[in-house]
Design a protein around this motif. Structure first.
Motif, mmCIF file in Angstrom:
data_model
loop_
_atom_site.group_PDB
_atom_site.id
_atom_site.type_symbol
_atom_site.label_atom_id
_atom_site.label_comp_id
_atom_site.label_asym_id
_atom_site.label_seq_id
_atom_site.Cartn_x
_atom_site.Cartn_y
_atom_site.Cartn_z
ATOM 1 N N LEU A 19 -27.877 51.347 71.932
ATOM 2 C CA LEU A 19 -28.245 50.046 72.465
ATOM 3 C C LEU A 19 -29.765 49.908 72.565
ATOM 4 C CD1 LEU A 19 -25.831 49.626 75.509
ATOM 5 C CD2 LEU A 19 -25.938 48.126 73.508
ATOM 6 N N PRO A 20 -30.274 48.673 72.502
ATOM 7 C CA PRO A 20 -31.639 48.478 72.987
ATOM 8 C C PRO A 20 -31.727 49.072 74.392
ATOM 9 C CG PRO A 20 -30.867 46.502 71.888
ATOM 10 C CD PRO A 20 -29.681 47.430 71.975
ATOM 11 N N ALA A 21 -32.740 49.888 74.648
ATOM 12 C CA ALA A 21 -32.749 50.790 75.802
ATOM 13 C C ALA A 21 -32.460 50.102 77.123
ATOM 14 C CB ALA A 21 -34.095 51.514 75.864
ATOM 15 N N GLY A 74 -26.794 46.601 62.985
ATOM 16 C CA GLY A 74 -25.655 47.510 62.966
ATOM 17 C C GLY A 74 -25.879 48.753 63.796
ATOM 18 N N GLY A 75 -27.096 48.967 64.280
ATOM 19 C CA GLY A 75 -27.353 50.083 65.178
ATOM 20 C C GLY A 75 -26.609 49.968 66.485
ATOM 21 N N TRP A 76 -26.221 48.748 66.860
ATOM 22 C CA TRP A 76 -25.464 48.560 68.110
ATOM 23 C C TRP A 76 -24.382 47.484 68.003
ATOM 24 C CZ3 TRP A 76 -30.639 47.441 67.449
ATOM 25 C CH2 TRP A 76 -30.986 46.081 67.423
ATOM 26 N N ASP A 77 -24.414 46.701 66.941
ATOM 27 C CA ASP A 77 -23.424 45.649 66.722
ATOM 28 C C ASP A 77 -22.318 46.205 65.821
ATOM 29 O OD1 ASP A 77 -22.024 43.493 65.402
ATOM 30 O OD2 ASP A 77 -23.576 42.123 66.101
ATOM 31 N N ALA A 78 -21.127 46.378 66.375
ATOM 32 C CA ALA A 78 -20.054 47.057 65.646
ATOM 33 C C ALA A 78 -19.613 46.280 64.408
ATOM 34 C CB ALA A 78 -18.868 47.287 66.574
ATOM 35 N N VAL A 79 -19.593 44.962 64.480
ATOM 36 C CA VAL A 79 -19.167 44.156 63.333
ATOM 37 C C VAL A 79 -20.170 44.290 62.194
ATOM 38 C CG1 VAL A 79 -18.686 41.820 62.528
ATOM 39 C CG2 VAL A 79 -17.873 42.550 64.792
ATOM 40 N N GLN A 80 -21.451 44.174 62.511
ATOM 41 C CA GLN A 80 -22.476 44.315 61.486
ATOM 42 C C GLN A 80 -22.462 45.719 60.894
ATOM 43 O OE1 GLN A 80 -24.559 41.825 60.361
ATOM 44 N NE2 GLN A 80 -25.133 43.298 58.764
ATOM 45 N N ARG A 81 -22.186 46.690 61.743
ATOM 46 C CA ARG A 81 -22.195 48.075 61.274
ATOM 47 C C ARG A 81 -21.149 48.295 60.191
ATOM 48 N NH1 ARG A 81 -24.641 52.287 63.750
ATOM 49 N NH2 ARG A 81 -24.107 54.377 62.983
ATOM 50 N N VAL A 82 -19.957 47.792 60.378
ATOM 51 C CA VAL A 82 -18.903 47.967 59.381
ATOM 52 C C VAL A 82 -19.307 47.314 58.057
ATOM 53 C CG1 VAL A 82 -16.543 47.312 58.786
ATOM 54 C CG2 VAL A 82 -17.031 48.299 61.021
ATOM 55 N N LYS A 83 -19.986 46.173 58.136
ATOM 56 C CA LYS A 83 -20.474 45.542 56.907
ATOM 57 C C LYS A 83 -21.430 46.466 56.161
ATOM 58 C CE LYS A 83 -20.188 40.747 58.587
ATOM 59 N NZ LYS A 83 -20.984 39.529 58.915
ATOM 60 N N VAL A 95 -21.630 59.678 64.402
ATOM 61 C CA VAL A 95 -22.623 58.804 65.025
ATOM 62 C C VAL A 95 -23.457 59.559 66.054
ATOM 63 C CG1 VAL A 95 -22.999 56.631 66.223
ATOM 64 C CG2 VAL A 95 -21.015 56.886 64.713
ATOM 65 N N PHE A 96 -24.746 59.690 65.770
ATOM 66 C CA PHE A 96 -25.710 60.314 66.670
ATOM 67 C C PHE A 96 -26.485 59.237 67.427
ATOM 68 C CE2 PHE A 96 -24.766 63.551 63.620
ATOM 69 C CZ PHE A 96 -24.910 64.750 64.318
ATOM 70 N N PRO A 97 -27.212 59.629 68.487
ATOM 71 C CA PRO A 97 -28.004 58.638 69.224
ATOM 72 C C PRO A 97 -29.247 58.218 68.458
ATOM 73 C CG PRO A 97 -28.332 60.822 70.160
ATOM 74 C CD PRO A 97 -27.247 60.950 69.134
ATOM 75 N N ASP A 98 -29.951 57.228 69.062
ATOM 76 C CA ASP A 98 -31.255 56.768 68.595
ATOM 77 C C ASP A 98 -31.170 56.080 67.242
ATOM 78 O OD1 ASP A 98 -31.928 58.060 70.892
ATOM 79 O OD2 ASP A 98 -33.498 59.302 70.044
ATOM 80 N N ALA A 99 -30.688 54.835 67.270
ATOM 81 C CA ALA A 99 -30.626 54.062 66.033
ATOM 82 C C ALA A 99 -32.018 53.733 65.512
ATOM 83 C CB ALA A 99 -29.846 52.768 66.269
ATOM 84 N N ASP A 100 -33.012 53.778 66.381
ATOM 85 C CA ASP A 100 -34.369 53.410 65.992
ATOM 86 C C ASP A 100 -35.315 54.521 66.417
ATOM 87 O OD1 ASP A 100 -36.846 52.308 65.586
ATOM 88 O OD2 ASP A 100 -36.752 51.018 67.354
ATOM 89 N N THR A 101 -35.798 55.305 65.448
ATOM 90 C CA THR A 101 -36.743 56.373 65.800
ATOM 91 C C THR A 101 -38.181 55.958 65.590
ATOM 92 O OG1 THR A 101 -36.595 57.278 63.573
ATOM 93 C CG2 THR A 101 -35.119 58.205 65.240
ATOM 94 N N ALA A 102 -38.397 54.728 65.124
ATOM 95 C CA ALA A 102 -39.771 54.295 64.893
ATOM 96 C C ALA A 102 -40.518 54.055 66.201
ATOM 97 C CB ALA A 102 -39.798 53.028 64.036
ATOM 98 N N THR A 106 -34.156 52.287 71.056
ATOM 99 C CA THR A 106 -32.736 52.432 71.404
ATOM 100 C C THR A 106 -32.435 53.806 71.988
ATOM 101 O OG1 THR A 106 -32.133 53.220 69.193
ATOM 102 C CG2 THR A 106 -32.093 50.835 69.546
ATOM 103 N N ALA A 107 -33.447 54.473 72.523
ATOM 104 C CA ALA A 107 -33.233 55.815 73.070
ATOM 105 C C ALA A 107 -32.420 55.753 74.354
ATOM 106 C CB ALA A 107 -34.577 56.488 73.346
#
Length: 428
Positions: A19-21, A74-83, A95-102, A106-107
């Protein structure tokens, strides 16, 4: 019996979600809300400081966001992720944590994700882990056959609390455990205090994983080359702590995986450890290695694997030394260093001259076994979206392909087969 022209069942053993943190608040116990607000403020200050010091390439990160804005949801939106998974031909994912490491956007709370949790109260870190794990279980439950969530586990915390969280993770449907690659001020992983943790992981059949990003960054002085040179060292280090201390012998059901560090380092490490066990370089005079009852390579084949994001051609060429079944491919979604959103093209470049049977193991079958995916339930998804051997440019007549790898296959682990040097047939 699998038809050689069937689509591949692809399981990415290294993806990320979070998720966004600021949205983790509902998943945190109320007692930690005030500390969480302070944590977010400190995080924002650190991010601003990092940008001023040039610690990250803001221009590159912004371009990545702009070019892939829709897919990154898709890092947190399940519908977009499946796409996004469908577009990449990926039927299942770990699925590991931290969709955004930049920018750590999302930590999980209190540093409980991939980055070290240095400076945080251990109780807060455990609370942050529980919050993330609650959200992740909900996220994966949207399509449980395709997602295997990796629970965050601060292993150096109170052993009873850690064991409780392992059982809670298993009961909530999560499929693996991520422990810090570095134990900070806690006991090293050879310590017997961890035996209840390893036992609980084995009992619940949840693999224990370490991942890159544990390096002590303040020591690097902002030099990216130092950080990247050490990227594989830190997540791999627990492997030899568990190996030589006898943890794999005492807990034969324990599975251990190193993630996000490639697999280029493993063949020579395995060669070195086998030689030490056999008495080379002082091993015989210094220690009988009483904690081990078999050679390191035997423990590796029984209990260890690597989840390699976008492995290089050279790494794939050394698969017979590593063990074909010990390499689990990953796309790294949605990190920029992975293969998404061009996975299909990447697979064609990487696997066009690798035997189809081995490709099936590397791209999905081994991951299904390691993480408990139901291949029968994933097969309809794979038939719908998976690339075929033809799509990867693999010839229908596999005999020449098999023949081209015969010498490498026979050489295998050269220190065991009698060859003096490994054979590497592919370039980068």
């Amino acid at each position: 019996m699998t038809d050689p022209t069937d689509p591949y069942l692809i399981i990415s053993a290294a993806c990320h979600a979070g998720l966004p943190a600021e949205q983790y608040r509902p998943y945190l116990e109320a007692a930690h809300h005030r500390a969480f607000d302070e944590h977010l403020g400190q995080r924002d200050a650190r991010r601003a400081g990092a940008g001023r010091r040039g610690a990250r390439n803001g221009t590159s990160a912004m371009k990545w966001y702009e070019d892939n804005e829709e897919g990154l949801r898709g890092g947190w939106d399940a519908v977009q992720r499946v796409k996004e998974l469908d577009g990449d031909g990926v039927a299942g994912e770990v699925v590991f944590p931290d969709a955004d490491t930049a920018d750590a956007g999302t930590a999980p709370p209190f540093g409980a994700g991939l980055a070290p949790a240095a400076g945080h109260d251990p109780e807060a870190v455990m609370a942050g882990a529980r919050a993330y794990n609650r959200w992740l279980a909900e996220f994966c439950a949207t399509d449980p056959e395709r997602h295997r969530g990796v629970a965050v586990l601060p292993a150096a915390a109170d052993p009873d609390a850690v064991v409780d969280e392992i059982h809670r993770a298993a009961e909530s449907g999560l499929g693996a455990l991520l422990i810090p690659a570095s134990w900070g001020d806690g006991a090293p992983y050879h310590d017997r205090r961890y035996d209840p943790v390893w036992a609980a992981a084995a009992e619940t059949a949840l693999p224990v994983l370490t991942r890159a990003d544990a390096a002590p960054r303040p020591e690097h002085g902002g030099h990216l080359g130092i950080q990247l040179s050490e990227a594989a060292w830190w997540p791999a280090r627990p492997l030899w702590f568990l190996m030589w201390s006898g943890a794999f012998e005492r807990h034969p059901g324990l599975r251990f995986g190193v993630v996000g560090a490639g697999c280029w380092w493993l063949p020579d490490l395995l060669w070195h450890m086998d030689r030490l066990y056999a008495g080379a370089h002082g091993g015989r005079k210094l220690s009988p290695f009483a904690a081990l009852k078999r050679s390191p390579h035997e423990y590796l084949d029984r209990q260890v694997f690597v989840c390699a994001t976008a492995p290089s051609r050279r790494e794939l060429a050394r698969r017979y030394e590593i063990g074909v079944d010990n390499i689990l491919w990953g796309s790294g979604f949605p990190h920029p260093e992975g293969t998404w959103p061009h996975t299909r093209e990447w697979l064609r470049r990487a696997f066009h001259d690798i035997p189809v049977g081995e490709t099936r193991r590397l791209l999905g079958e081994s991951a299904a076994e390691a993480f408990g995916f139901d291949k029968g339930k994933l097969s309809p998804v794979a038939r719908r979206i998976g690339p075929t051997p033809d799509d990867l440019g693999q010839p229908r007549n596999q005999a020449p392909v098999e023949a081209s790898w015969r010498r490498a296959r026979e050489t295998g682990r050269h220190w065991l087969t009698g060859f003096d040097f490994p054979f590497v047939g592919m370039g980068e």
